[in-house]
Motif scaffolding. Structure first.
Motif, PDB file in Angstrom:
ATOM      1  N   ILE A  90       0.829  -1.206   0.000  1.00 16.64           N
ATOM      2  CA  ILE A  90       0.000   0.000   0.000  1.00 16.64           C
ATOM      3  C   ILE A  90       0.865   1.258   0.000  1.00 16.64           C
ATOM      4  O   ILE A  90       0.647   2.180  -0.792  1.00 16.64           O
ATOM      5  CB  ILE A  90      -0.938   0.004   1.216  1.00 16.64           C
ATOM      6  N   ILE A 138      -8.593   3.236  -1.482  1.00 15.35           N
ATOM      7  CA  ILE A 138      -8.092   2.405  -0.382  1.00 15.35           C
ATOM      8  C   ILE A 138      -9.211   2.029   0.575  1.00 15.35           C
ATOM      9  O   ILE A 138      -9.083   1.077   1.360  1.00 15.35           O
ATOM     10  CB  ILE A 138      -6.966   3.151   0.362  1.00 15.35           C
ATOM     11  N   ALA A 165      -1.567   4.513   3.244  1.00 16.10           N
ATOM     12  CA  ALA A 165      -1.755   5.118   1.926  1.00 16.10           C
ATOM     13  C   ALA A 165      -1.477   6.617   1.977  1.00 16.10           C
ATOM     14  O   ALA A 165      -0.807   7.170   1.082  1.00 16.10           O
ATOM     15  CB  ALA A 165      -3.183   4.859   1.437  1.00 16.10           C
TER      16      ALA A 165
END
Length: 225
Positions: A38, A77, A106
């Motif tokens: 991520i 996300i 993120a």
């Protein structure tokens, strides 16, 4: 590829590693590898978004938003975070902290990709402090409600006339009852489901033995929420 791009991806990987290790040590469903992916990909997409805004306008004379692609990371996300939020059979919700840390990983990747290194590092430090050290301090110095933990109890009682007696006996053992659910079983016995709270330092086994000694209780199932 320029050196500063490698630096950004490297910093993002290190910060994502820190967040992932915290989740991995707690045996959460989203751990080291997921947080690394991520953070690195978020950083990469941010770099691509910013660099593209300066490369393509020179070729096509089209105005582009430098963070248009990066802005989609925040909303995208959310689908991954929703996958780790679980609703248990006792109506308790788990996975919210993990989902929030996914969003944080993120956001950290976006910050590093945009060149905000110091801000990203401070953000990760505050994230880890928030989920690790602040709860410990709250358990010691916080109000009574924050120094308690919740347990879910399932008791089997044979005699219907003993149900009120059992509930009263539980309250006398320094156990606070929040919700009560009573269900008649096919064999004539009665199931009592309780959500209770006890002192954070009190062992679950101590609660089990305390309730198990109540004469009217035939069996007990206890779960730490």
């Amino acid at each position: 590829m320029e050196m500063h791009t490698f630096i950004k991806l490297g910093i993002s990987a290190i910060l994502g590693l820190i967040i992932g290790l915290e989740r991995e040590l707690k045996r959460k469903p989203v751990g080291l590898k997921t947080c690394l992916v991520i953070s690195i990909v978020s950083c990469l997409l941010t770099i691509v978004s910013i660099e593209s805004a300066y490369i393509f306008p020179k070729q096509s004379h089209i105005n582009m938003d430098p963070l248009r692609l990066a802005a989609q990371i925040v909303s995208g996300i959310g689908f991954l975070g929703a996958g780790v939020i679980l609703r248990r059979g006792n109506d308790s919700i788990s996975g919210l902290t993990t989902a929030a840390l996914i969003w944080g990983a993120a956001g950290m990747g976006v910050a590093v990709g945009a060149g905000f290194y110091v801000e990203a590092i401070i953000g990760v430090i505050l994230l880890i402090a928030s989920v690790e050290f602040i709860p410990l301090a709250t358990n010691v110095f916080g109000p009574k409600q924050l120094r308690e933990k919740e347990l879910f109890l399932k008791l089997i009682v044979s005699d219907i006339n003993k149900i009120a007696e059992v509930i009263a006996a539980i309250k006398m053992r320094e156990i606070s009852i929040k919700t009560v659910r009573i269900k008649d079983l096919d064999d004539g016995s009665h199931l009592i489901e309780l959500k209770v709270s006890v002192d954070q330092k009190r062992a679950t086994t101590d609660v089990y033995y305390s309730i198990h000694h109540i004469p009217a209780v035939r069996s007990i199932d206890i779960e730490n929420i």
